[in-house]
Design an enzyme around this catalytic site. Structure first.
Site, PDB file in Angstrom:
ATOM      1  N   SER A 114       0.961  -1.184   0.174  1.00 47.44           N
ATOM      2  CA  SER A 114      -0.063  -0.034   0.085  1.00 47.44           C
ATOM      3  C   SER A 114       0.958   1.176  -0.082  1.00 47.44           C
ATOM      4  CB  SER A 114      -1.027  -0.020   1.353  1.00 47.44           C
ATOM      5  OG  SER A 114      -1.263   1.239   1.523  1.00 47.44           O
ATOM      6  N   SER A 115       0.419   2.463  -0.432  1.00 53.07           N
ATOM      7  CA  SER A 115       1.382   3.420  -0.504  1.00 53.07           C
ATOM      8  C   SER A 115       1.457   4.259   0.916  1.00 53.07           C
ATOM      9  CB  SER A 115       0.578   4.614  -1.453  1.00 53.07           C
ATOM     10  OG  SER A 115      -0.548   4.860  -1.277  1.00 53.07           O
ATOM     11  N   CYS A 116       0.660   3.738   1.852  1.00 51.40           N
ATOM     12  CA  CYS A 116       1.096   4.210   2.964  1.00 51.40           C
ATOM     13  C   CYS A 116       2.113   3.619   3.725  1.00 51.40           C
ATOM     14  CB  CYS A 116      -0.238   4.079   4.156  1.00 51.40           C
ATOM     15  SG  CYS A 116      -0.674   2.115   4.430  1.00 51.40           S
ATOM     16  N   TYR A 143      -0.873  -0.732  10.514  1.00 54.97           N
ATOM     17  CA  TYR A 143      -1.031  -1.232   8.975  1.00 54.97           C
ATOM     18  C   TYR A 143       0.107  -1.160   8.140  1.00 54.97           C
ATOM     19  CZ  TYR A 143      -3.250  -2.096   4.262  1.00 54.97           C
ATOM     20  OH  TYR A 143      -3.514  -2.579   3.294  1.00 54.97           O
ATOM     21  N   LYS A 147       2.801  -3.895   6.551  1.00 52.64           N
ATOM     22  CA  LYS A 147       2.822  -3.961   4.920  1.00 52.64           C
ATOM     23  C   LYS A 147       4.357  -4.024   4.722  1.00 52.64           C
ATOM     24  CE  LYS A 147      -1.153  -4.481   3.077  1.00 52.64           C
ATOM     25  NZ  LYS A 147      -1.225  -5.511   2.310  1.00 52.64           N
ATOM     26  N   HIS A 186     -13.009   3.414   2.756  1.00 54.89           N
ATOM     27  CA  HIS A 186     -12.000   4.557   2.335  1.00 54.89           C
ATOM     28  C   HIS A 186     -12.957   5.551   1.845  1.00 54.89           C
ATOM     29  CE1 HIS A 186      -8.957   1.028   1.989  1.00 54.89           C
ATOM     30  NE2 HIS A 186      -8.335   1.941   2.686  1.00 54.89           N
TER      31      HIS A 186
HETATM   32  O1  GFB Z   1      -9.563   7.087   2.130  1.00 59.52           O
HETATM   33  P1  GFB Z   1      -9.204   7.395   3.448  1.00 59.52           P
HETATM   34  O2  GFB Z   1      -9.889   6.952   4.606  1.00 59.52           O
HETATM   35  O3  GFB Z   1      -7.813   7.140   3.674  1.00 59.52           O
HETATM   36  O4  GFB Z   1      -9.250   9.044   3.490  1.00 59.52           O
HETATM   37  P2  GFB Z   1      -6.222   7.379   3.809  1.00 59.52           P
HETATM   38  C1  GFB Z   1      -8.693   9.861   2.792  1.00 59.52           C
HETATM   39  C2  GFB Z   1      -9.152  11.432   3.266  1.00 59.52           C
HETATM   40  O5  GFB Z   1     -10.684  11.471   2.889  1.00 59.52           O
HETATM   41  C3  GFB Z   1      -8.909  11.732   4.444  1.00 59.52           C
HETATM   42  C4  GFB Z   1     -10.922  12.134   3.948  1.00 59.52           C
HETATM   43  O6  GFB Z   1      -8.409  13.183   4.423  1.00 59.52           O
HETATM   44  C5  GFB Z   1     -10.422  11.701   5.106  1.00 59.52           C
HETATM   45  O7  GFB Z   1     -10.383  12.556   6.210  1.00 59.52           O
HETATM   46  N1  GFB Z   1     -12.342  11.761   4.038  1.00 59.52           N
HETATM   47  C6  GFB Z   1     -13.580  12.609   3.844  1.00 59.52           C
HETATM   48  C7  GFB Z   1     -13.085  10.636   4.132  1.00 59.52           C
HETATM   49  N2  GFB Z   1     -14.805  12.023   4.075  1.00 59.52           N
HETATM   50  C8  GFB Z   1     -14.495  10.973   4.250  1.00 59.52           C
HETATM   51  C9  GFB Z   1     -15.315   9.664   4.736  1.00 59.52           C
HETATM   52  O8  GFB Z   1     -16.553   9.917   4.527  1.00 59.52           O
HETATM   53  N3  GFB Z   1     -14.519   8.510   4.913  1.00 59.52           N
HETATM   54  C10 GFB Z   1     -13.131   8.389   4.743  1.00 59.52           C
HETATM   55  N4  GFB Z   1     -12.867   7.243   5.082  1.00 59.52           N
HETATM   56  N5  GFB Z   1     -12.504   9.214   4.473  1.00 59.52           N
HETATM   57  C11 GFB Z   1      -5.681   5.143   4.266  1.00 59.52           C
HETATM   58  C12 GFB Z   1      -5.011   4.269   5.196  1.00 59.52           C
HETATM   59  O9  GFB Z   1      -5.407   6.450   4.307  1.00 59.52           O
HETATM   60  O10 GFB Z   1      -5.480   4.566   2.911  1.00 59.52           O
HETATM   61  C13 GFB Z   1      -4.739   2.806   4.923  1.00 59.52           C
HETATM   62  O11 GFB Z   1      -5.392   4.696   6.451  1.00 59.52           O
HETATM   63  C14 GFB Z   1      -4.395   2.717   3.600  1.00 59.52           C
HETATM   64  O12 GFB Z   1      -3.743   2.472   5.797  1.00 59.52           O
HETATM   65  C15 GFB Z   1      -5.440   3.345   2.599  1.00 59.52           C
HETATM   66  O13 GFB Z   1      -3.179   3.023   3.141  1.00 59.52           O
HETATM   67  C16 GFB Z   1      -5.199   3.248   1.203  1.00 59.52           C
HETATM   68  O14 GFB Z   1      -5.801   7.530   2.431  1.00 59.52           O
HETATM   69  O15 GFB Z   1      -6.153   8.752   4.670  1.00 59.52           O
END
Ligand code: GFB
Length: 321
Positions: A114-116, A143, A147, A186
């Protein structure tokens, strides 16, 4: 059949995690390309967190090739609130599967990261060489550590045992069979469902987390599956390679794009009590482009087709939890 390719349609290929977003896309892609000797295991048939079950399963099935797409995944909130589960389950799944693959003589293994895994504040676009050059993003450190352990296991087994194991690092993914849970998914599937439900319920406002200022890159999962097949056929190096689009946008722009497809008159309300996560996560895809591979699905088209899938299957159909 092309004898120069590193995998062949006659190979027995184990797709670990076939019910999830990535695994189900891999199944579609491999079948479409004429690979019919595919093996899968549900959790009841082989729980990848249980070493005895994994070893028995590999001993019986003896796959030639493994694509390791199994793992506990989730969005920013799931990662921040379930850190023990993310670390424990992913470490076990990766360790058991990679070790059993070595024990049973698997010829080629692709591990999906994953890119994280990259440091929170590393230079953008992120090159593969940035791994372990700085501190990780706090919201998903457990996580990311699991990875990174998986990548390093592949490297170590290559070095010590001469295994042809390597890793691909996809950027943020979306597409059919995604998890549409409002809390644990996500951002892209969460927004799709939020806008959809607001439209159906006649609500004008849709709450989106964070500031909207952070940037993310999104790859349709069918493109990732195509990239994985390409790498399995042609990539001769070890280590890890990024798979993405090379393009990013702000979460605000993403929310506007999803709204345009799902509910154009919605009013976006920002919930600043929710975390933003890492400020930017754009992968350098120079190496994939250098190998002759590029993504095909534009973000707008991918959102449209994923929304069509969502309308047909609904949030409850998602298996990737
Ligand atoms: O996709 P996301 O949950 O993961 O969130 P990350 C990306 C951005 O979208 C953050 C915003 O800045 C969130 O605050 N966001 C806005 C939301 N509204 C929402 C919502 O309703 N739901 C969610 N989920 N986000 C994850 C990692 O990071 O990416 C994992 O935690 C993994 O480990 C994954 O690497 C690919 O991109 O921040």
């Amino acid at each position: 059949m092309n004898q120069n390719e590193l995998i062949q349609p006659s190979d027995k290929i184990f797709i670990a995690g076939h019910r999830g977003l990535v695994g189900s896309a891999l199944l579609r892609r491999f079948r479409a390309a004429g690979y019919t000797n595919l093996v899968m295991a549900t959790r009841d048939e082989c729980d990848l967190c249980r070493q005895d079950q994994v070893e028995r399963w590999f001993d019986r099935e003896r796959p030639d090739v493994v694509v390791l797409a199994a793992g506990k995944v989730g969005g920013i909130h799931a990662n921040a609130t379930l850190p023990a589960e993310f670390l424990h389950q992913n470490l076990l799944i990766h360790a058991h599967t990679i070790h059993a693959a070595w024990q049973t003589g698997v010829r080629r293994l692709l591990y999906l990261g994953s890119s994280c895994i990259y440091p929170r504040d590393c230079p953008q676009p992120i090159e593969e060489s940035s791994l372990l050059t700085g501190p990780l993003e706090a919201t998903n450190e457990p996580y990311a550590l699991a990875k990174i352990a998986g990548i390093k296991m592949c490297d170590a087994y290559r070095r010590q045992y001469d295994c042809d194991f390597f890793s691909a690092m996809p950027t943020n993914l979306y597409g059919p069979n995604d998890n549409f849970d409002l809390k644990h998914s996500h951002v892209l599937p969460a927004l799709m469902r939020k806008f959809h439900e607001a439209k159906v319920e006649g609500r004008a406002e849709v709450v989106v987390w964070g500031s909207g200022a952070v940037r993310r890159e999104f790859l349709h999962v069918d493109d990732l599956a195509d990239g994985c097949l390409y790498l399995l056929k042609h990539f001769t190096e070890g280590g890890h390679i990024n798979v993405g689009t090379g393009e990013d946008l702000t979460i605000r722009e993403l929310a506007e794009l999803v709204a345009e497809v799902v509910y154009p008159t919605a009013q976006i309300v920002w919930d600043s009590s929710m975390p933003d996560g890492t400020p930017r996560k754009l992968l350098s895809v120079d190496r994939m482009h250098g190998l002759g591979w590029r993504h095909q699905v534009s973000l707008r088209d991918g959102i449209r087709s994923t929304y069509a899938w969502f309308l047909e299957h609904g949030p409850a159909a998602a298996a990737n939890t």
